[in-house]
Each structure stands twice: as C-alpha cells, then as structure tokens.
Design a protein around this motif. Structure first.
Motif, PDB file in Angstrom:
ATOM      1  N   UNK A  30       4.727   0.029  -5.044  1.00  0.00           N
ATOM      2  CA  UNK A  30       5.307   1.164  -4.310  1.00  0.00           C
ATOM      3  C   UNK A  30       4.708   1.232  -2.907  1.00  0.00           C
ATOM      4  N   UNK A  31       5.232   0.439  -1.974  1.00  0.00           N
ATOM      5  CA  UNK A  31       4.646   0.447  -0.623  1.00  0.00           C
ATOM      6  C   UNK A  31       4.690   1.823   0.029  1.00  0.00           C
ATOM      7  N   UNK A  84      -4.474  -0.398  -4.066  1.00  0.00           N
ATOM      8  CA  UNK A  84      -3.689  -1.464  -3.417  1.00  0.00           C
ATOM      9  C   UNK A  84      -2.754  -2.145  -4.406  1.00  0.00           C
ATOM     10  N   UNK A  85      -3.194  -2.224  -5.671  1.00  0.00           N
ATOM     11  CA  UNK A  85      -2.319  -2.830  -6.695  1.00  0.00           C
ATOM     12  C   UNK A  85      -1.071  -1.975  -6.888  1.00  0.00           C
ATOM     13  N   UNK A 120       3.615   4.413  -1.023  1.00  0.00           N
ATOM     14  CA  UNK A 120       2.392   5.182  -1.303  1.00  0.00           C
ATOM     15  C   UNK A 120       1.238   4.812  -0.370  1.00  0.00           C
ATOM     16  N   UNK A 121       1.464   3.759   0.422  1.00  0.00           N
ATOM     17  CA  UNK A 121       0.403   3.255   1.290  1.00  0.00           C
ATOM     18  C   UNK A 121      -0.220   4.365   2.133  1.00  0.00           C
ATOM     19  N   UNK A 122       0.647   5.066   2.817  1.00  0.00           N
ATOM     20  CA  UNK A 122       0.185   6.110   3.735  1.00  0.00           C
ATOM     21  C   UNK A 122      -0.484   7.261   2.983  1.00  0.00           C
ATOM     22  N   UNK A 123       0.027   7.517   1.794  1.00  0.00           N
ATOM     23  CA  UNK A 123      -0.446   8.674   1.032  1.00  0.00           C
ATOM     24  C   UNK A 123      -1.815   8.435   0.385  1.00  0.00           C
ATOM     25  N   UNK A 124      -2.012   7.229  -0.168  1.00  0.00           N
ATOM     26  CA  UNK A 124      -3.275   7.026  -0.887  1.00  0.00           C
ATOM     27  C   UNK A 124      -4.180   5.922  -0.318  1.00  0.00           C
TER      28      UNK A 124
END
Ligand SMILES: Nc1nc2c(ncn2[C@@H]2O[C@@H]3COP(=O)(O)O[C@H]3[C@H]2O)c(=O)[nH]1
Length: 685
Positions: free
Chosen positions: A326-327, A320-321, A329-333
């Motif tokens: 890099x928002x 989350x940090x 990356x939300x979906x990816x990780x």
C-alpha cells in the motif's frame, strides 16, 4: 458483571490487585457513557480521527468509548451483522473495565491502536479489497488486543512462572490471555456482539480475532513479516485467504507499534509511559532475582538508544513491508517514522558526546567526581532532549523535506556492537528467550527443533569422549612422568636402549604409546634386578618372585591398554618390603599412599567420568592387591632366600627374618626404616 480474571496465585496477578480500575471510577464512566452514547460526533473529530496525529489525551474515557462505538457505526456493522446497540455498548464498557491502570498497556493504548487501524483502513480503502467481516475482526481485535495486560511482558511471565505462563505453557501467555478474556466478555449474554451470528460466521470471526491478537506477540515478528514479504514478492492476491490472513496480522502489528508514526507531541508522552512500564518490570526482575530483560533495564538503555534500535530494526522494516503493498501509506506511517529515527539518532549522538565529556571531566575533576551526574543517567538524555527538541522543532520543516525525500534511505541504524548489546530489541530477545513458536503454514518448526536436538546430542557426545580421553591421557602422562621422576631421583635410573619393545607380545610396530609403557615397565624391572643384584641378590631367584611372575603373567596373558597400563602404574611401581629405602622422604610418601589406600573411597565421585572412576578404582584395587602381594612377597622372598642363600637377603629381609610374623607390609617397611635409622645413628656415634 464479573469477567473471568484470576487475581490470586501468580506474582503477575498480585500486581494487578493494585492496578484494577476502581469500582467508583468504572461506575462513573459507565454512567457518563450511557448519557452521551446517542450523541453524534462533530465533523471535525471525524476528520481528525482519520489522522495519525489524533491525540486521545484530549478526550475523556466515556468520549473514547463513544468514538469506538462510532467506528462500528461508520462501517455499518450494527445493521450488516445485526448487532444490538445496547449489546455493543455493554461490550465496549466491559472491554474498558478489563483493562488495567498500568502505565502503557491500558485502555487508551488499545484505543490508539484501534484508531491507527481505523485510519489505515480508510486510507487504503480496505473495505473495497477485503470482506467486511475481516474489517469487523480487525477493529474488534484492536480493541481487545491487550485486555487485562498486567504491565509485565511475556519474558517476565515465563521467568517468574506466573499463572499465565503455567496456563499457556509459556506460549504467548499474554496474547493468549488477552484473547481468552475477550472471548469471556463475548460469552456474557448482554455483551456478545456476535450473538446473532451463524456458527460458521462466529467460527470465522473467532479464528480471525485469535489470529490477529496472537500475532501481536513480538516473538513472532520475524516469522510473520517474512511470510508477508514473501506473499508480496510472489504477488499479493486479495482472493487468497492465506494472504488476507497475513495482511490482517501485519496491519494489527503495524497499528500496535505505531506510536512513533504520530507527531512528537503525541508520541513522546506514550514513550515515557512505555519506559515507565519497562523500568517497573526490570526493577521487579532485579528485586525478585529473575533474569533482567535487557531492553527494559534502566541501567543499560536510554530513550534515544532504545528508539534507534527499535525503529531501525523493528518498526521501519515492518512499515516498509506494508508500504510495498500500500504505497499510499508511505506518507502516513513511513515518513514520520524516518523523521523520528533521524531525531533519535541525533539525540543519541548528543547523549554519547555528553557522556564522553562527562567521562573526561570525571577524570580531570576527580575531586568533584561525586557531584557529577552518572553518564548513563536518564537526566543527561532528558536535558539534551529538551535542548534538541527546541532546536530540532525549529529546523523540522527544512529537515523533514530532506528526510522524507529519502525514500530508499537507510532504515537501519549504525550501532556499535556495544550499543546493540545495550539496546537488544524486543524481537531478538523474545525470539531467543521463548522456547516455543506456534507453527505456521510455511515453517517446519518440528524439523528445526529435531535438528537442533541432533546437534546438541552430537556436540555433547563429542565433549564426553574428549573428556574421557583427556582424563586418561592426563593420568597416564602424570603417572609416567612421576615414575620417571622417582626413578631418576631415588634410583639414578637411566633408560635402557631397545629394551624389549620388539619382544612385547602383541605390541604393534610403531605404537609409541605401548612401547613407552613397556619400556618403563621393563626399565623398572631391570632397575630392580640391578638393585637387587647390586645388593647381592640372585637375578633368577628374584625374577621367580611373585612380582616378576605377575609381570610375566600380564605380559603373556593380555595386552589390553589398561592391563599394560596397570603393569607400570605408580602403585605397582612401589618397591617391595625387600627393597632398600634410601631416605625417610620415600617412606613418608609410601606411608601417605598406604593411608590413602586404606581410606574408603567415596561411592560416587560426581566430578569424575564413570570410566575414569572405574579406572581409579582399579588402580586402588591393584594397589591393595600389590600391598598384599608385597607382604606375601616379603614372605616369599624370605622363604626363598632362606631356602637358597642367606647372603641374598637384604637388610629388610633380614629384619623380616627377625620378625617373621610382621602383620603388614607397612609395619615391615617402618621396621626397616627404624632399623636403618638406628644403624645410621650407631655408625655416626
Ligand atoms: N522501544 C520501543 N518499544 C516499543 C515501542 N512501541 C512498542 N514497543 C514494544 O513493542 C511491543 C509490541 O507488543 P506489546 O504491546 O506487548 O509491547 C510493545 C513494546 O514492548 C516504541 O516506540 N519503542
């Protein structure tokens, strides 16, 4: 080509002997890699390579080497940095050779980490934000980050005092070793991909690789994460090298523990491999009598409990940090990890329910208890997991929508204290266990350590003082109590009123302690006087005796705590040879005391504090002194009484008279008892 590895000395390296890739296997892979190394990768694979769902188990070792080579080509490093393709292939093969055949930390794990890094770099278009050299550092660091991992973590290295722990002074021994092996490979002329670098460039790359690999030590997790969060909160600056360094460390950390960001079918086998390695370590620790790493102990953890803890406390906060910066990356990780957490929570609850059920059935079906599987056995978790997987995979699409929409959702797991203890995360354990941390720009470790030492010193000092105080108090109280008891028992002693407290020279008003001591001393004197008087002795002649003068001397000469204390100690309170001895019990006691006093005292009593020891020695000395005084006193009394009045003589004196050459106080005493017993017998006859 042999790369520096020490196979002797340490237990960790002994394990390696059986885990090295066989020469035959190495040769085979090398040959195959050289056969395919110029082949292009299919477009499908290239697209797949950008996704966390990439499953390396579908590819052979040589194909994986080919994919790694492709990554260097993708960023055009051979052209940009004048890297010879043969040197690159040699480098990759050397890397392959220097991973061990351990369940988890093997060559394929390094590939997974590199692939996740590659996917993230492309996803956030990092090449546009940071220098290409940093990208080269990131990819190379991932490939090398676990080189020659023995399958036993840092805690084991430190506790087993392996060669690695000795070499690196317990400071990130494994990470330092991975790094060292990487640069030994790069030191080989035909594998040095940085051979054409200027010394400045080489220094930058070397520093970057060392920083990234050392950042993968979980003992530094919180330290790095906190600094990165601060940088993001302050406003992340892509022109600030410190911020870039932090970002690179976070990126490799995310990639390193990103297994749970992969789909279940890819992640699960890796998790099993990780647990296999964990359990091998904890079993070895048990066998070797070392502290057992709690999060690896097969008797304490289950897969779901461990994952709830790891994802909730370590993984999600880290991911989350990064997503803050890099928002995209939300979906990816982050989404897949939230999903995984939810899955393991349910699994964990189901396992707990099952365990409760089993406990109940163990109680009710006592006779069949032996046939029921242990509640904590992994079998329970596995069977439930299988059932759950079926049901959950069917529900996945519905649930995924609800979990994924919960962006601000709760990341932490609600664990009971017991569960937390069972599943203590690697970060918490490593941070607590490892004594050293590498200083970073913002944390003043030195100051922290010195504060810690100060606290320890003060605490210990307090403890010592308290111990001495308690010892003194105990001895004093015991002696006072004993004496009062003795007096009551043998002399029908009654405390005197206002007996001399005021007249005690130097006594402080209101000092109950002193008054009590003095009271007892005086009472004893009073008592003796009375007794002597009762038996017809002259008070004045008695008080001129050695013992009384000793008391008077003490009174006037010093009021120090110890001197006063000794004045009324049980040893000085022993009646002299001239006194009466009411029964054999007392004589036994005196005999015992005498024997004890005769016995040589041990030079050092480790359990006693030096002050107490000194005090006890003085008591013994006093006792011996008193003994001789008493012996002398017998003589003195005898002399004085013979000079003054023969009526004043007690039976004992008389007995002493009969045997003036009595050699010791004890024999005089025994003589006295004998006489009394004889006279008693005669009387009764
Ligand atoms: N419990 C658990 N630990 C993990 C997982 N992924 C990585 N780790 C741990 O995190 C550590 C990161 O550094 P290492 O590779 O040395 O060892 C890794 C494992 O011990 C996971 O999915 N579950």
């Amino acid at each position: 080509m042999i790369v520096y590895i020490s196979n002797e000395v340490s237990p960790a390296h002994r394990h390696l002997k059986y885990r090295r890739l066989s020469d035959a296997k190495q040769k085979e892979v090398h040959e195959k890699f050289l056969q395919i190394c110029d082949d292009p990768l299919l477009e499908d694979i290239l697209q797949y390579l950008r996704l966390p769902s990439f499953d390396c188990s579908e590819y052979s070792d040589e194909e994986i080497l080919l994919i790694l080579q492709y990554m260097y080509l993708h960023f055009d490093f051979p052209v940009k940095y004048n890297i010879n393709m043969t040197t690159l292939r040699n480098f990759l093969f050397q890397v392959y050779k220097n991973y061990n055949e351990v369940p988890f930390h093997n060559f394929r794990h390094s590939f997974c980490v590199t692939q996740m890094m590659y996917a993230m770099i492309l996803k956030v278009d990092l090449s546009k934000l940071i220098d290409d050299l940093e990208i080269l550092v990131l990819i190379t660091s991932c490939i090398c980050h676990d080189l020659d991992h023995p399958g036993y973590n840092n805690l084991y290295q430190v506790n087993a005092r392996t060669e690695l722990a000795l070499r690196y002074n317990d400071i990130s021994p494994l990470e330092n070793h991975h790094c060292s092996v990487a640069f030994h490979i790069l030191d080989l002329p035909d594998a040095n991909i940085f051979e054409n670098f200027s010394s400045d460039m080489f220094r930058t790359v070397r520093e970057g690789i060392i920083r990234c690999i050392l950042a993968t030590d979980m003992a530094r997790h919180n330290e790095i994460l906190t600094q990165f969060r601060d940088a993001v909160t302050e406003g992340f600056d892509f022109k600030n090298q410190l911020h870039i360094n932090l970002l690179c460390m976070i990126l490799i950390k995310v990639a390193d523990i990103s297994n749970e960001a992969r789909p279940m079918n890819v992640a699960e086998p890796w998790l099993d491999k990780l647990f296999k390695e964990f359990f091998t370590q904890s079993d070895t620790e048990k066998k070797e009598g070392l502290p057992v790493t709690p999060f690896m102990d097969r008797d304490k953890i289950t897969k779901p409990s461990s994952q709830c803890s790891f994802i909730g406390y370590v993984l999600l906060p880290l991911f989350e940090a990064l997503v803050q910066l890099f928002p995209e990356l939300n979906e990816m990780i982050v989404y897949p990890v939230r999903y995984a957490l939810d899955y393991y929570r349910k699994l964990n609850e189901a396992v707990k329910d099952e365990q409760r059920q089993q406990r109940k059935s163990v109680v009710t079906l006592d006779a069949q208890a032996s046939t029921i599987t242990s509640p904590s056995s992994p079998g329970v978790a596995n069977s439930i997991q299988a059932q759950l997987e079926q049901g959950m995979l069917q529900q996945k699409s519905e649930e995924e929508t609800s979990i994924l929409s919960d962006e601000g959702g709760q990341s932490m797991v609600d664990l009971t204290e017991e569960e937390e203890e069972e599943t203590k995360t690697e970060v918490a354990v490593s941070e607590k266990t490892l004594k050293f941390k590498i200083s970073t720009e913002r944390v003043d470790i030195k100051a922290e350590i010195s504060n810690w030492f100060k606290l320890v010193e003060i605490r210990d000092l307090k403890k010592k003082v308290l111990k001495i105080f308690i010892n003194f108090e105990n001895v004093k109280l015991r002696s006072n109590k004993e004496m009062i008891k003795k007096k009551k028992k043998f002399y029908a002693w009654k405390p005197t009123h206002n007996s001399g407290v005021r007249s005690h020279p130097g006594s402080r008003k209101g000092s109950r302690e002193k008054a009590q001591d003095f009271e007892i001393t005086r009472a004893y004197r009073f008592d003796r006087t009375n007794r002597t008087s009762e038996s017809g002795a002259d008070k004045r002649s008695w008080s001129s005796s050695e013992n009384t003068s000793s008391y008077e001397d003490k009174r006037s000469d010093n009021n120090s705590y110890e001197k006063r204390y000794h004045t009324c100690s049980p040893t000085t309170a022993i009646p002299e040879g001239s006194g009466e001895f009411p029964n054999a019990l007392l004589s036994d006691k005196l005999k015992k005391l005498n024997e004890e006093a005769e016995q040589p005292k041990p030079q050092s009593s480790s359990t006693r504090s030096p002050d107490l020891k000194r005090f006890m020695n003085r008591v013994v000395r006093d006792f011996r002194g008193n003994k001789s005084k008493v012996a002398n006193g017998v003589k003195n009394t005898e002399d004085s009484s013979s000079k003054s009045d023969s009526k004043c003589q007690t039976n004992a004196n008389r007995s002493q008279h009969k045997e003036p050459k009595s050699p010791s106080w004890m024999s005089a005493l025994l003589q006295n008892i004998k006489l009394r017993t004889a006279s008693h017998e005669t009387d009764s006859q």
